[in-house]
Design a protein around this motif. Structure first.
Motif, mmCIF file in Angstrom:
data_model
loop_
_atom_site.group_PDB
_atom_site.id
_atom_site.type_symbol
_atom_site.label_atom_id
_atom_site.label_comp_id
_atom_site.label_asym_id
_atom_site.label_seq_id
_atom_site.Cartn_x
_atom_site.Cartn_y
_atom_site.Cartn_z
ATOM 1 N N MET A 68 62.547 -25.338 9.775
ATOM 2 C CA MET A 68 63.075 -25.560 11.113
ATOM 3 C C MET A 68 63.998 -26.576 11.251
ATOM 4 O O MET A 68 63.701 -27.871 10.827
ATOM 5 N N LYS A 69 65.217 -26.380 11.858
ATOM 6 C CA LYS A 69 66.124 -27.655 12.141
ATOM 7 C C LYS A 69 65.528 -28.685 13.179
ATOM 8 O O LYS A 69 64.593 -28.353 14.183
ATOM 9 N N LEU A 70 65.792 -29.915 12.968
ATOM 10 C CA LEU A 70 65.298 -30.996 14.022
ATOM 11 C C LEU A 70 65.703 -30.731 15.200
ATOM 12 O O LEU A 70 64.632 -30.893 16.021
ATOM 13 N N VAL A 71 66.891 -30.198 15.534
ATOM 14 C CA VAL A 71 67.116 -30.100 16.963
ATOM 15 C C VAL A 71 66.382 -28.772 17.554
ATOM 16 O O VAL A 71 66.577 -28.709 18.829
ATOM 17 N N GLU A 72 65.658 -27.942 16.913
ATOM 18 C CA GLU A 72 64.912 -26.885 17.265
ATOM 19 C C GLU A 72 63.450 -27.323 17.620
ATOM 20 O O GLU A 72 62.734 -26.521 18.181
ATOM 21 N N SER A 119 60.291 -29.208 19.619
ATOM 22 C CA SER A 119 60.103 -29.736 20.910
ATOM 23 C C SER A 119 60.411 -31.456 20.895
ATOM 24 O O SER A 119 60.474 -32.159 20.026
ATOM 25 N N VAL A 120 60.600 -31.870 22.273
ATOM 26 C CA VAL A 120 60.750 -33.344 22.259
ATOM 27 C C VAL A 120 59.658 -34.033 21.727
ATOM 28 O O VAL A 120 59.789 -35.113 20.747
ATOM 29 N N LEU A 166 59.724 -36.664 18.687
ATOM 30 C CA LEU A 166 59.260 -37.838 18.415
ATOM 31 C C LEU A 166 58.217 -38.474 17.664
ATOM 32 O O LEU A 166 58.238 -39.421 16.866
ATOM 33 N N ASN A 167 57.363 -37.388 17.287
ATOM 34 C CA ASN A 167 56.310 -37.667 16.103
ATOM 35 C C ASN A 167 56.751 -37.669 15.011
ATOM 36 O O ASN A 167 56.335 -38.463 13.942
#
Length: 212
Positions: free
Chosen positions: A1-5, A7-8, A12-13
């Motif tokens: 999964m891409k980073l931009v996909e 959840s916030v 952060l984690n």
């Protein structure tokens, strides 16, 4: 999964972990992308306003063009969130290449140099795109909903932070290069971007602060 996909919270984690990537470069791209979204939010809050509808058609077109430009910039920045981490991984892979003999050392050296230059392209692009967005943001500021003017101030702050973060990531990769001409040319680009971007950011924030 891409980073931009992610959840916030998941993004952060993953930054708040032992993994060195995603790091400052990816975060810089995300910060600038957030700056884009705030600028567009103000535009969204402007289109239905009476003052906007009373503007001459050519001025409405200028505003809409800036609105669309910022969306294009946001999309590029979203891609750069992942590209920066991918570039970092390439650099780390190059440093892990074998160096048991002269041939291996030469291959390793060439690969490191090549991958460092690739790793420089991404944060440099973050800087360039963020600067272009600051220019478009001035148009949103000129015609935009004044009730949301502080959001434009925050947008400018985020975009400038993305630029400063991008510059740091360019410089840390430049330090490992042997190509002095490339290093000098890149530093000159960074200096030009920083000066122009600070001027744009300060202009926007002066207008915002004077309106409060």
């Amino acid at each position: 999964m891409k980073l931009v996909e992610l959840s916030v919270k998941d993004f952060l984690n993953i930054v708040d972990s032992k993994s060195p990537a995603p790091g400052g470069g990816s975060v810089s791209a995300l910060v600038s992308a957030l700056g884009c979204t705030l600028g567009r939010m103000v535009a969204h809050l402007t289109f239905d306003k009476k003052k906007y509808k009373e503007l001459p058609e050519e001025e409405q077109i200028i505003f809409k063009n800036a609105f669309e430009e910022i969306d294009d910039y946001r999309k590029v920045l979203e891609e750069l969130v992942d590209k920066d981490t991918e570039a970092y991984n390439l650099v780390m892979a190059a440093y892990k290449l074998p160096k048991e003999n002269d041939a291996e050392k030469e291959i390793r050296k060439i690969t490191i140099e090549k991958n460092l230059k690739l790793a420089i392209e991404t944060p440099l692009e973050i800087c360039k795109i963020s600067k272009k967005t600051l220019k478009a943001l001035k148009i949103i500021l000129k015609y935009g909903n004044k009730n949301a003017i502080t959001d434009l101030g925050m947008s400018a702050i985020l975009l400038y932070s993305g630029i400063e973060g991008g510059i740091l990531n360019v410089k840390v990769n430049l330090a490992g290069l042997d190509d002095e001409r490339f290093k000098m040319e890149t530093i000159n680009q960074l200096d030009e971007i920083l000066v122009a971007s600070k001027e744009l950011k300060d202009e926007i924030l002066n207008v915002v602060n004077n309106s409060l």
